[in-house]
Design a protein around this motif. Structure first.
Motif, short mmCIF file in Angstrom:
data_model
loop_
_atom_site.label_atom_id
_atom_site.label_comp_id
_atom_site.label_asym_id
_atom_site.label_seq_id
_atom_site.Cartn_x
_atom_site.Cartn_y
_atom_site.Cartn_z
N PHE A 117 5.63 6.62 26.90
CA PHE A 117 6.93 5.96 26.98
C PHE A 117 6.94 4.77 26.03
CE2 PHE A 117 6.16 8.12 30.95
CZ PHE A 117 7.34 8.81 31.15
N TYR A 118 8.01 4.64 25.29
CA TYR A 118 8.14 3.55 24.32
C TYR A 118 9.47 2.86 24.55
CZ TYR A 118 10.95 7.17 22.05
OH TYR A 118 11.89 8.15 21.80
N ARG A 119 9.58 1.65 24.03
CA ARG A 119 10.84 0.94 24.14
C ARG A 119 11.10 0.19 22.85
NH1 ARG A 119 9.33 -3.66 28.68
NH2 ARG A 119 7.73 -4.79 27.49
N LEU A 120 12.35 -0.14 22.63
CA LEU A 120 12.76 -0.80 21.40
C LEU A 120 12.68 -2.31 21.56
CD1 LEU A 120 15.94 1.34 20.63
CD2 LEU A 120 13.58 1.79 19.95
N PRO A 121 12.44 -3.03 20.47
CA PRO A 121 12.41 -4.50 20.55
C PRO A 121 13.79 -5.13 20.61
CG PRO A 121 11.99 -3.78 18.31
CD PRO A 121 12.05 -2.54 19.14
N ALA A 122 14.84 -4.35 20.44
CA ALA A 122 16.22 -4.84 20.46
C ALA A 122 17.11 -3.68 20.89
CB ALA A 122 16.62 -5.36 19.08
N PRO A 123 18.38 -3.95 21.21
CA PRO A 123 19.27 -2.86 21.62
C PRO A 123 19.35 -1.75 20.58
CG PRO A 123 20.26 -4.98 22.12
CD PRO A 123 19.03 -5.27 21.32
N ALA A 124 19.46 -0.53 21.07
CA ALA A 124 19.56 0.64 20.19
C ALA A 124 20.82 0.57 19.33
CB ALA A 124 19.55 1.92 21.02
N GLU A 125 20.72 1.13 18.12
CA GLU A 125 21.84 1.11 17.20
C GLU A 125 22.32 2.52 16.88
OE1 GLU A 125 20.76 -1.16 13.78
OE2 GLU A 125 20.39 -2.99 14.93
N GLY A 126 21.87 3.50 17.66
CA GLY A 126 22.30 4.87 17.42
C GLY A 126 23.75 5.08 17.84
N LEU A 127 24.29 6.24 17.49
CA LEU A 127 25.69 6.55 17.79
C LEU A 127 25.82 7.54 18.95
CD1 LEU A 127 27.07 6.95 14.16
CD2 LEU A 127 27.15 4.92 15.63
N ARG A 128 24.75 8.24 19.28
CA ARG A 128 24.83 9.25 20.32
C ARG A 128 24.29 8.70 21.65
NH1 ARG A 128 22.75 14.84 17.36
NH2 ARG A 128 24.36 14.88 15.72
N PRO A 129 24.78 9.22 22.77
CA PRO A 129 24.24 8.80 24.07
C PRO A 129 22.75 9.11 24.16
CG PRO A 129 26.30 10.00 24.35
CD PRO A 129 25.92 10.15 22.91
N GLY A 130 22.03 8.23 24.83
CA GLY A 130 20.59 8.42 24.95
C GLY A 130 20.02 7.62 26.11
N ALA A 131 18.79 7.14 25.94
CA ALA A 131 18.08 6.50 27.04
C ALA A 131 17.82 5.01 26.81
CB ALA A 131 16.74 7.21 27.26
N HIS A 132 18.26 4.46 25.68
CA HIS A 132 17.92 3.08 25.34
C HIS A 132 19.11 2.14 25.56
CE1 HIS A 132 14.21 4.57 23.58
NE2 HIS A 132 14.94 5.41 22.87
N ARG A 133 18.78 0.95 25.95
CA ARG A 133 19.81 -0.09 26.13
C ARG A 133 20.51 -0.34 24.80
NH1 ARG A 133 19.43 -5.65 25.27
NH2 ARG A 133 20.99 -6.87 26.36
N SER A 134 21.83 -0.56 24.87
CA SER A 134 22.60 -0.86 23.67
C SER A 134 23.61 -1.96 23.98
CB SER A 134 23.34 0.40 23.17
OG SER A 134 24.44 0.69 24.00
N VAL A 135 24.37 -2.35 22.98
CA VAL A 135 25.40 -3.37 23.18
C VAL A 135 26.77 -2.81 22.82
CG1 VAL A 135 23.88 -5.34 22.88
CG2 VAL A 135 24.96 -4.29 20.87
N GLY A 136 26.89 -1.50 22.81
CA GLY A 136 28.17 -0.88 22.45
C GLY A 136 28.59 0.15 23.48
#
Length: 285
Positions: A11-30
């Motif tokens: 399991f890995y995590r991002l150092p900042a909110p995800a910037e992808g465009l598709r729904p997924g598993a990472h926290r985002s700000v959009g």
């Protein structure tokens, strides 16, 4: 792929909110359809009666209707950027390339499970076109990528093309696992990090303990520089063994200092690959 044949998952995590465009598993700000509350906006900016917050509206000094906004979890593109130069063929009974293949299979399976697309780019003295894989979300990518790396016979000694690989990753920010033994001059390493500065980089340092402490007894020892292919004979003796071990320690300290300056947390794989150790690396960050 059968479930009992699946590679180990980490399991890995991002150092900042995800910037992808598709729904997924990472926290985002959009997005507006998620569960994580991120703040209020004026009704004119988000006219959604389902998320109208009456209490916040009554507290607003300008008497504006306030609407709750929630972030939607998103996917994030992940890249494996691999050094497949001559030094990665070192190791017995298993080469460092085989350990890299284990890591690549686990990474491909883990990203698929997380809903993230995975791409691969590899190089030695040149970019390896046979190992440039565009990002995709495919369960079958794990065994295919591992098999390609295990079958690889390095033809280049250096890894000078690695800085050029950054152009293959595109402009969108990605999580990049930079896998190498990092047996290159420090100025060249700085070029790698400069080229990948737009991305979140996780250095994956793959080492074999026999690189730093040869197991031979006293006497003539034939050596081959895995990065340059140069050959020489050394009279192996206790004093030289101590110097060799000190040089290995100094190299590790120099790498750690460089990673610290670049604000990177390296993942060291010394020996066999352990997926649980990768998970601990991200949880402790």
């Amino acid at each position: 792929m059968a479930l009992d044949e699946a590679p180990a998952e980490f399991f890995y995590r991002l150092p900042a909110p995800a910037e992808g465009l598709r729904p997924g598993a990472h926290r985002s700000v959009g997005g507006d359809g998620g569960m994580e509350f991120r703040g209020h906006v004026d009704w004119l900016r988000a006219p959604d009666a389902r998320r109208l917050d009456l209490r916040a509206s009554l507290r607003d000094p300008f008497h504006r209707w306030q609407v709750r906004q929630h972030s939607l979890p998103r996917a994030q593109t992940v890249w494996l950027v691999a050094d497949v130069s001559g030094s990665m063929a070192f190791g017995a009974p298993r080469r460092k390339l085989d350990v890299l293949a284990d890591f690549a299979a686990s990474l491909a399976w883990s990203t698929w499970r997380a809903g993230d697309p995975l791409g691969c780019a590899a190089c030695d003295d040149r970019i390896r076109d046979d190992l440039i894989w565009p990002p995709a979300r495919q369960a079958g990518r794990a065994p295919a990528l591992a098999a390609a790396l295990r079958a690889l016979q390095p033809v280049g000694y250096g890894s000078r093309a690695l800085a050029q690989v950054a152009a293959s990753l595109g402009r969108a920010r990605a999580l990049v696992f930079l896998a190498s033994d990092f047996h290159v001059p420090l100025p060249e390493l700085r070029g790698w990090f400069t080229a990948l500065a737009a991305h979140w980089v996780v250095p994956v340092v793959i080492w074999d303990e026999r690189e730093f402490v040869p197991q031979a007894g006293s006497g003539l020892l034939p050596l081959v520089d895995a990065e340059t292919g140069a050959r020489r004979l050394l009279w192996w003796r206790p004093a030289l063994r101590r110097r060799w071990e000190e040089a290995a320690l100094q190299r590790r300290e120099a790498l750690s200092e460089m990673f610290a300056r670049e604000r990177l947390r390296p993942l060291f794989i010394e020996g066999e690959f352990d997926a649980d150790a990768v998970t601990r690396h991200f949880l402790q960050g």
